[in-house]
Each structure stands twice: as structure tokens, then as C-alpha cells.
Design an enzyme around this catalytic site. Structure first.
Site, PDB file in Angstrom:
ATOM      1  N   ASN A  23      37.521  37.572  40.994  1.00  0.00           N
ATOM      2  CA  ASN A  23      37.166  37.413  42.403  1.00  0.00           C
ATOM      3  C   ASN A  23      38.006  36.271  42.954  1.00  0.00           C
ATOM      4  O   ASN A  23      37.662  35.101  42.802  1.00  0.00           O
ATOM      5  CB  ASN A  23      35.668  37.115  42.536  1.00  0.00           C
ATOM      6  N   ARG A 114      37.814  42.020  43.135  1.00  0.00           N
ATOM      7  CA  ARG A 114      37.343  42.027  44.519  1.00  0.00           C
ATOM      8  C   ARG A 114      38.562  42.081  45.429  1.00  0.00           C
ATOM      9  O   ARG A 114      39.478  41.261  45.313  1.00  0.00           O
ATOM     10  CB  ARG A 114      36.550  40.756  44.816  1.00  0.00           C
ATOM     11  N   HIS A 202      32.076  41.265  53.162  1.00  0.00           N
ATOM     12  CA  HIS A 202      31.018  40.788  52.259  1.00  0.00           C
ATOM     13  C   HIS A 202      30.163  41.937  51.726  1.00  0.00           C
ATOM     14  O   HIS A 202      29.013  41.745  51.335  1.00  0.00           O
ATOM     15  CB  HIS A 202      30.114  39.735  52.942  1.00  0.00           C
ATOM     16  N   ARG A 262      37.060  28.944  59.895  1.00  0.00           N
ATOM     17  CA  ARG A 262      37.376  30.056  60.799  1.00  0.00           C
ATOM     18  C   ARG A 262      36.479  29.997  62.035  1.00  0.00           C
ATOM     19  O   ARG A 262      35.311  29.636  61.948  1.00  0.00           O
ATOM     20  CB  ARG A 262      37.201  31.391  60.079  1.00  0.00           C
ATOM     21  N   GLU A 400      28.265  39.267  43.438  1.00  0.00           N
ATOM     22  CA  GLU A 400      29.359  40.182  43.742  1.00  0.00           C
ATOM     23  C   GLU A 400      30.072  40.623  42.477  1.00  0.00           C
ATOM     24  O   GLU A 400      30.480  41.787  42.341  1.00  0.00           O
ATOM     25  CB  GLU A 400      30.348  39.502  44.694  1.00  0.00           C
TER      26      GLU A 400
END
Length: 418
Positions: A23, A114, A202, A262, A400
Site C-alpha cells: 500500500n 493498492r 478510499h 489538499r 485496506e
């Protein structure tokens, strides 16, 4: 589908497929070793059992490597000079060496990655080949913080172990079935046909939360749930019956909530104004992706822990705006679903910052009848609301990497069965 800790079940030496999960984020790389075993007692017929995991964070800034066995035994915890771990390639090579302990001389059957952006073409996990890499590379302008690092790890493995199957698992895939109303921009329709649409991100995290709720609270999982994935990147997802209905991110991972660096949602006219002032593409991209969000508003840090510890008025302003926007978007998503049956916080800030959960819940309380249990919230219990709360609120650890392991093993089994 279930993700378990090997120490809790004592199955780490059982049969199954060994999967190495990578990831690669904007400033960190996580690697985990999983054993995926068949289990007819869970929804998808398989469980991913963690063997070992590690991560390097602060790449190129303040590199730190930490790795543990699944039972918590420390493999390594070490800081490195910037020059030694200056980029993601160096970080990945270092992690592979460390996690050889977790592999216990057993080579992985495959590596799952990922990949943040799958565009309109990739709606499920896929085996990686030259054509896939080229298509994913073409999406880099839509995910400049992540896609290059995702692809760098894939290319590094192809050089080091070209015979090893690699699987790309996409953050956009969970939202691929959203209604067209959730995908459109009000631009000429041909742009939608060309792929300019709201994808959402996500998804691997949201998919895990959906399966977790199905296992522990099926009546809630079948209802209308908003999940708040709050980390350095942040978004919300409206889920009904465990499926994505709407999300706050759009074409890129720049949209929606304010994040660590961001900006989140922004009037497109602001970008035109910047261009009229003579700012070029690279300067604007750096501003929006690297110098905005919590960092830009606070002038202190992009790290929520530092902001919460700060006595700066600007830090407080950034936190207040962050929780204001989260609450605002929860309300919008509830409208889309026709109500709200549960709210779930997850990821680094969502799981570990009780002050943020408290502020968001306080803003939402008049509308949804949320009553926080302060002691449960401070303790980080899975349920953080009082028994009388009309809408229950949860803080759940996401996984994840476990989802990637399951998708990778499934795809590998299907390929071998052909």
C-alpha cells in the site's frame, strides 16, 4: 469475507495462499504478509490472516521504519537519514528485506497492490500486465500524489521477481456501481462519456467497513450508513445495504473534504483566477495538493495531532473548519439516502482523535439526535454514543490491506481454475 489476526486464531502455520500486500501512499509505504485460508463460515468463504506488517513513513522528510509480527512482537523500529530513504523505491526495497521475517522463507503466491485510480475501465481487481500498467499510467494526472508511487512499487516487483503474479486493487472500484446522478458533472455530456466523472476513492477502506458491520451489526449494515475515512486524505461515503451510494470525492482525490495538505472542494473559478495571475500548471498543482488543507489554513502543520496540541488561533480555525465541513457533508449524504441510521469514523484521525469525533457529533446532534458517550469516546471504544442516542456512532479500525489480500487470493484462485 473476514480479516483476522493470526495470533488470535493460531492459524498462522495453516494451509492457504501467502499474499504480500503493498500500500504505497503519498509519503509512506505499508507492506503486510497475509495467509488467505478458506473458511465456509464467513460471507466470502475466505479469511485473510495477518502474519507480519510494517511501514515506512516520512519518506524523503523524516523516514521511520516500523514492523511487527501479528502478535505484536517488534521486528524493527528505526529512524533513517533522509538520504538513505529519499524515495519510494528505496523505502520499498528496505521493507521487503524486513518482511522476509514474516514470510518465514515461504515465497508469496502473489503481490496485491493498492492502486488509487482505476478510471472508468477497472471496476474490479485485475492481474497486472504491460497493458494494465500503461492504462494506469495514463490516469496519473488524476491522482498525482498516489498513482506514480503505486506504479513504482509494481515496476520494482516486476524487475525483482518477474515471475510473481501481481494484482491491482482499486480505491475507485467500490463506487463503480453508483447511480449516474452521483457520477455526473454539469459539463457537456460527452465529457462524461470520455471519463470526466465522479469516481470516489478510499473504496478498499469502505469495503472493509461494510463487511465488518455485516459481521458485528447486520441490522445496521443493511441500513443507511455514512462512513468518515479521515486520514491525511479524507472523504465520506454514503452506504445503503453495504453498497456505495454517494461519496464526497470526485474525478480526483482533491475534491470534497479539506485534508492534510489538499484543499478539498473548491470553486473552479479560483483556479481560473490563479491562471489569470500568471500561475502555471505545476505551481497550481503544488498549491492545491501540497500547501493547502489543514497545513495551509493553520500555517502550523498538516498533522492533526500537532494541531490539536497547538495553542495557535490558526490551528483552531483549521480544526473548526475541518469539523464544520465533515458535518456539512454528512448532512448532504443523509439527504441522498433519505435518512441516517449510523455514522462510522475510521482511518488515522477518525479512529484516534476523540476530539474530532466529539466536535463533528456536536454539530450533528440537533439534526440526528446524536448523544455522545464521552467516556467511551475518549477510550476509543467501538461504539462511542450513549444507549439513548437516536443515531449510533462508531469508531472502527479499517484494514485496506486485508481487503487487498482477499481480492488478490480470489483473483489468483480464479485464474488458476481456468
Amino acid at each position: 469475507m473476514n480479516v483476522e489476526n493470526a495470533h488470535a486464531h493460531g492459524n498462522e502455520h495453516g494451509e492457504g495462499q501467502i499474499v504480500l500486500v503493498v500500500n504505497a501512499g503519498s509519503s509512506s509505504i505499508k507492506c503486510s504478509v497475509y495467509r488467505v485460508i478458506d473458511d465456509p463460515n464467513v460471507q466470502a468463504g475466505a479469511r485473510a490472516i495477518l502474519g507480519a506488517g510494517g511501514q515506512i513513513e516520512g519518506i524523503g522528510v523524516a523516514p521511520r521504519l516500523e514492523a511487527h509480527m501479528a502478535d505484536g512482537r517488534l521486528i524493527v523500529d528505526q529512524k533513517f537519514p533522509v538520504a538513505q530513504v529519499a524515495d519510494h523505491d528505496a523505502a520499498f526495497r528496505l521493507l521487503r528485506l524486513v518482511l522476509a521475517v514474516g514470510l518465514r522463507d515461504t515465497p508469496p503466491a502473489a503481490i496485491g497492490h493498492r492502486v488509487v485510480h482505476g478510471g472508468s475501465h477497472f471496476k474490479d481487481a485485475t492481474l497486472i500486465d504491460d497493458q494494465v500498467i500503461a492504462e494506469l499510467d495514463s490516469l496519473t494526472p488524476l491522482a498525482p500524489l498516489h498513482q506514480p508511487h503505486n506504479l513504482a512499487a509494481i515496476r520494482a516487483v516486476r524487475i525483482a521477481a518477474p515471475e510473481l503474479p501481481q494484482v491491482a486493487c482499486f480505491d475507485t472500484a467500490f463506487h463503480a456501481g453508483n447511480d449516474i446522478m452521483a457520477q455526473l458533472f454539469a459539463l457537456p455530456y460527452h465529457y462524461y462519456e470520455e471519463g470526466v466523472r465522479r469516481y470516489g476513492f478510499h473504496g478498499l477502506s469502505y469495503e472493509y467497513i461494510a463487511h465488518h458491520l455485516h459481521a458485528v451489526a447486520p441490522e445496521i449494515a443493511r441500513g443507511r450508513v455514512v462512513v468518515a475515512h479521515l486520514g491525511n486524505g479524507a472523504s465520506l461515503c454514503a452506504m445503503h445495504d453495504g453498497k456505495s451510494v454517494e461519496t464526497t470525492m470526485g474525478l480526483t482525490a482533491l475534491d470534497g473534504l479539506p485534508m492534510g495538505t489538499r484543499c478539498g472542494a473548491l470553486d473552479a473559478g479560483a483556479v481560473l483566477w490563479m491562471m489569470e495571475r500568471g500561475m502555471g500548471h505545476d505551481e497550481i498543482q503544488k498549491l492545491l495538493y501540497h500547501d493547502s488543507g489543514l497545513k495551509g489554513l493553520s500555517g502550523v502543520s498538516s498533522d492533526m495531532r500537532e494541531l490539536l496540541a497547538s495553542d495557535s488561533a490558526q490551528a483552531k480555525l483549521a480544526i473548526d473548519f475541518y469539523t464544520y465541513r465533515i458535518a456539512q457533508e454528512v448532512g448532504k449524504l443523509a439527504v441522498v439516502m433519505g435518512g441516517l441510521d449510523a455514522l462510522v469514523f475510521t482511518a488515522g484521525i477518525g479512529q484516534h482523535a476523540p476530539q474530532i469525533r466529539a466536535q463533528v457529533c456536536e454539530r450533528l446532534a440537533p439534526l440526528f439526535g446524536i448523544t455522545l458517550d464521552s467516556a467511551a469516546n475518549e477510550a476509543g471504544n467501538e461504539r462511542v454514543t450513549a444507549r439513548e442516542s437516536r443515531v449510533p456512532v462508531f469508531a472502527v479500525r479499517t484494514d485496506e490491506e486485508g481487503m487487498i489480500a482477499l481480492h488478490t487470493a480470489r483473483l489468483l484462485r480464479n485464474a488458476q481454475a481456468r
